[in-house]
Design a protein around this motif. Structure first.
Motif, PDB file in Angstrom:
ATOM      1  N   VAL A  67      30.049  13.668  -4.289  1.00 20.27           N
ATOM      2  CA  VAL A  67      30.049  12.762  -5.368  1.00 20.27           C
ATOM      3  C   VAL A  67      29.414  11.485  -4.991  1.00 20.27           C
ATOM      4  CG1 VAL A  67      31.414  11.360  -7.334  1.00 20.27           C
ATOM      5  CG2 VAL A  67      31.966  14.022  -6.663  1.00 20.27           C
ATOM      6  N   LEU A  68      29.686  10.911  -3.925  1.00 15.89           N
ATOM      7  CA  LEU A  68      29.471   9.377  -3.436  1.00 15.89           C
ATOM      8  C   LEU A  68      27.803   9.536  -2.908  1.00 15.89           C
ATOM      9  CD1 LEU A  68      30.328   6.562  -3.814  1.00 15.89           C
ATOM     10  CD2 LEU A  68      31.003   6.888  -1.486  1.00 15.89           C
ATOM     11  N   ILE A  69      27.442  10.873  -2.358  1.00 17.86           N
ATOM     12  CA  ILE A  69      26.317  10.990  -1.670  1.00 17.86           C
ATOM     13  C   ILE A  69      25.300  11.244  -3.079  1.00 17.86           C
ATOM     14  CG2 ILE A  69      24.816  12.710  -0.526  1.00 17.86           C
ATOM     15  CD1 ILE A  69      26.420  10.896   1.148  1.00 17.86           C
ATOM     16  N   SER A  70      25.603  11.832  -4.071  1.00 14.74           N
ATOM     17  CA  SER A  70      24.837  11.996  -5.108  1.00 14.74           C
ATOM     18  C   SER A  70      24.715  10.841  -6.009  1.00 14.74           C
ATOM     19  CB  SER A  70      25.440  12.951  -6.151  1.00 14.74           C
ATOM     20  OG  SER A  70      24.716  13.421  -7.357  1.00 14.74           O
ATOM     21  N   ILE A  71      25.808  10.042  -6.060  1.00 15.20           N
ATOM     22  CA  ILE A  71      25.746   8.691  -6.921  1.00 15.20           C
ATOM     23  C   ILE A  71      24.700   8.014  -6.120  1.00 15.20           C
ATOM     24  CG2 ILE A  71      26.809   6.368  -7.151  1.00 15.20           C
ATOM     25  CD1 ILE A  71      29.340   8.128  -7.884  1.00 15.20           C
ATOM     26  N   ASN A  72      24.376   7.899  -4.812  1.00 20.37           N
ATOM     27  CA  ASN A  72      23.597   7.164  -4.173  1.00 20.37           C
ATOM     28  C   ASN A  72      22.056   7.937  -3.690  1.00 20.37           C
ATOM     29  OD1 ASN A  72      24.967   4.390  -3.278  1.00 20.37           O
ATOM     30  ND2 ASN A  72      26.564   5.935  -2.972  1.00 20.37           N
ATOM     31  N   GLU A  73      22.181   9.132  -4.657  1.00 17.20           N
ATOM     32  CA  GLU A  73      20.614   9.467  -4.712  1.00 17.20           C
ATOM     33  C   GLU A  73      20.250  10.450  -3.340  1.00 17.20           C
ATOM     34  OE1 GLU A  73      17.718   6.814  -5.941  1.00 17.20           O
ATOM     35  OE2 GLU A  73      18.648   6.577  -7.650  1.00 17.20           O
ATOM     36  N   GLY A  74      21.431  10.806  -2.543  1.00 20.15           N
ATOM     37  CA  GLY A  74      21.211  11.851  -1.697  1.00 20.15           C
ATOM     38  C   GLY A  74      21.299  13.030  -1.977  1.00 20.15           C
ATOM     39  N   ASP A  75      20.699  14.023  -0.997  1.00 17.79           N
ATOM     40  CA  ASP A  75      20.730  15.401  -1.382  1.00 17.79           C
ATOM     41  C   ASP A  75      22.211  16.057  -0.746  1.00 17.79           C
ATOM     42  OD1 ASP A  75      20.501  18.271  -1.260  1.00 17.79           O
ATOM     43  OD2 ASP A  75      18.379  18.253  -0.408  1.00 17.79           O
ATOM     44  N   VAL A  76      23.080  16.530  -1.907  1.00 21.58           N
ATOM     45  CA  VAL A  76      24.343  17.003  -1.535  1.00 21.58           C
ATOM     46  C   VAL A  76      24.296  18.259  -0.952  1.00 21.58           C
ATOM     47  CG1 VAL A  76      25.382  15.674  -3.357  1.00 21.58           C
ATOM     48  CG2 VAL A  76      24.519  18.042  -3.820  1.00 21.58           C
ATOM     49  N   PHE A  79      23.184  18.332   4.937  1.00 23.73           N
ATOM     50  CA  PHE A  79      24.200  17.513   5.523  1.00 23.73           C
ATOM     51  C   PHE A  79      23.494  16.173   6.182  1.00 23.73           C
ATOM     52  CE2 PHE A  79      27.030  16.310   9.028  1.00 23.73           C
ATOM     53  CZ  PHE A  79      28.157  16.287   8.426  1.00 23.73           C
ATOM     54  N   GLY A  80      24.330  14.774   5.615  1.00 23.73           N
ATOM     55  CA  GLY A  80      23.729  13.468   5.973  1.00 23.73           C
ATOM     56  C   GLY A  80      23.171  13.177   4.573  1.00 23.73           C
ATOM     57  N   GLY A  81      22.700  13.890   3.794  1.00 22.20           N
ATOM     58  CA  GLY A  81      21.984  13.586   2.474  1.00 22.20           C
ATOM     59  C   GLY A  81      20.845  12.889   2.496  1.00 22.20           C
ATOM     60  N   TYR A  82      20.300  12.460   3.777  1.00 24.37           N
ATOM     61  CA  TYR A  82      19.036  11.734   3.792  1.00 24.37           C
ATOM     62  C   TYR A  82      18.412  12.135   5.075  1.00 24.37           C
ATOM     63  CZ  TYR A  82      21.837   8.895   0.556  1.00 24.37           C
ATOM     64  OH  TYR A  82      22.546   8.308  -0.352  1.00 24.37           O
ATOM     65  N   GLU A  83      17.312  12.391   5.293  1.00 25.10           N
ATOM     66  CA  GLU A  83      16.298  12.400   6.266  1.00 25.10           C
ATOM     67  C   GLU A  83      16.729  11.237   7.136  1.00 25.10           C
ATOM     68  OE1 GLU A  83      12.346  14.739   6.187  1.00 25.10           O
ATOM     69  OE2 GLU A  83      12.142  13.070   4.707  1.00 25.10           O
ATOM     70  N   THR A  84      16.681  11.797   8.534  1.00 28.95           N
ATOM     71  CA  THR A  84      17.156  10.390   9.545  1.00 28.95           C
ATOM     72  C   THR A  84      15.745   9.849  10.237  1.00 28.95           C
ATOM     73  OG1 THR A  84      16.590  12.378  11.152  1.00 28.95           O
ATOM     74  CG2 THR A  84      19.019  11.835  10.608  1.00 28.95           C
ATOM     75  N   THR A  85      15.041   9.089   9.008  1.00 26.52           N
ATOM     76  CA  THR A  85      13.721   8.224   9.280  1.00 26.52           C
ATOM     77  C   THR A  85      14.217   6.975   9.625  1.00 26.52           C
ATOM     78  OG1 THR A  85      13.918   7.335   6.904  1.00 26.52           O
ATOM     79  CG2 THR A  85      12.718   9.581   7.498  1.00 26.52           C
ATOM     80  N   ALA A  86      13.519   6.105  10.212  1.00 25.94           N
ATOM     81  CA  ALA A  86      13.648   4.899  10.700  1.00 25.94           C
ATOM     82  C   ALA A  86      14.350   3.987   9.586  1.00 25.94           C
ATOM     83  CB  ALA A  86      12.469   4.464  11.313  1.00 25.94           C
ATOM     84  N   GLY A  87      13.630   3.903   8.431  1.00 27.07           N
ATOM     85  CA  GLY A  87      14.161   3.465   7.374  1.00 27.07           C
ATOM     86  C   GLY A  87      15.448   3.683   6.720  1.00 27.07           C
ATOM     87  N   ASN A  88      15.884   5.029   6.872  1.00 27.90           N
ATOM     88  CA  ASN A  88      17.090   5.393   6.570  1.00 27.90           C
ATOM     89  C   ASN A  88      18.169   5.147   7.438  1.00 27.90           C
ATOM     90  OD1 ASN A  88      16.165   6.461   3.851  1.00 27.90           O
ATOM     91  ND2 ASN A  88      16.142   8.747   4.695  1.00 27.90           N
ATOM     92  N   ARG A  89      17.727   4.962   8.681  1.00 27.68           N
ATOM     93  CA  ARG A  89      18.746   4.704   9.661  1.00 27.68           C
ATOM     94  C   ARG A  89      19.217   3.381   9.517  1.00 27.68           C
ATOM     95  NH1 ARG A  89      18.089   6.058  16.319  1.00 27.68           N
ATOM     96  NH2 ARG A  89      19.932   4.584  17.042  1.00 27.68           N
TER      97      ARG A  89
END
Length: 287
Positions: A67-76, A79-89
């Motif tokens: 739920v919280l990952i979705s609210i913050n526009e991550g991919d449920v 695993f992790g919700g977001y790519e491990t890019t420098a910006g996302n890190r």
């Protein structure tokens, strides 16, 4: 001691309790994150998960934090919700710092250990026990002197106790472990194997105490209601309603081929990941 002094002492006790609760919980895991703090989802791209295919801990973790990952526009479903890019890190590290005071690996593991062993449910059980020890008359008189968030807080203690008893806030604490380890992985504080491994003791507790994801999500929502001083019986226009609607949407959109909330996990063995264990990792912060 006369009756007036009696209820004043009770009221004083209650007010001190709510102040203690505010210090205990802080802002950890409560408010929705601002978009500027949120890692960036990858548009129109299906992310390929690096979670251990031989384990089901990735499934557990994704459902717990959905739920919280979705609210913050991550991919449920990733695993992790977001790519491990420098910006996302950088963004994930900022989330952990601003919402939890976490700035490094040790801080992260300490918070995970705390949620596993006590979390907000410890204070909830203490308050419920003390309120249940009062006579109905004394408690009613004391509550009449409260208002606003303070009154709602204690009403939600009663609400959770009536509905969940000692299980109250259990999923609220345990599901936040999923948020922490997924953001911790994206932030670079732990590896993806370690993030999944840290889900295991939380999944074990959920499996022992609940029968399906509906129970888990409702327990998480009701715990949030107490944490945020929201009346769960009148959720219209609140973040409780927002979170509930997100859960209902995610549940409705899942397919048999791609289940997010797979209730079979509650009847299946929990399969560890290779190369990491929660027990070994948490020895780093053992008292």
């Amino acid at each position: 001691m006369n009756t007036t002094n009696n209820w004043r002492k009770v009221l004083c006790f209650l007010c001190i309790g709510i102040l203690t609760m505010a210090v205990f919980t802080g802002c950890k895991g409560g408010a929705n994150l601002q978009k500027s703090q949120t890692p960036t989802a990858t548009p129109e791209k299906e992310l390929v998960s690096q979670e251990d295919p031989a384990s089901n801990l990735g499934q557990w973790g994704r459902a717990m934090g959905s739920v919280l990952i979705s609210i913050n526009e991550g991919d449920v479903y990733y695993f992790g919700g977001y790519e491990t890019t420098a910006g996302n890190r950088q963004a994930a590290a900022k989330i952990l710092n601003q919402s939890w005071g976490i700035t490094n690996r040790s801080d992260l593991l300490t918070q995970v250990q705390g949620l596993l062993t006590s979390g907000d449910r410890a204070e909830y059980r203490k308050e419920a026990k003390e309120m249940n020890a009062m006579s109905s008359k004394k408690l009613k008189t004391a509550l009449k002197q409260l208002s606003g968030d303070t009154l709602t807080h204690y009403e939600m203690v009663q609400y959770n106790w009536k509905k969940w008893k000692k299980k109250g806030l259990l999923a609220w604490d345990l599901c936040r472990i999923s948020h922490l380890v997924q953001w911790g992985y994206v932030a670079g504080y732990i590896t993806i194997e370690e993030a999944q491994a840290l889900i295991e003791p939380a999944a074990q507790k959920l499996q022992k105490n609940f029968s399906n994801w509906e129970e888990v999500q409702q327990n998480w929502l009701d715990g949030y209601a107490l944490y945020a001083s929201i009346d769960a019986s009148q959720p219209a226009g609140t973040d409780y309603e927002t979170r509930q609607k997100v859960y209902e949407t995610l549940k409705a959109e899942q397919t048999q081929e791609k289940l997010l909330y797979d209730d079979r996990l509650f009847q299946s063995d929990i399969i560890p990941v290779s190369g990491a264990s929660a027990e070994a990792i948490l020895t780093e912060v053992a008292q």
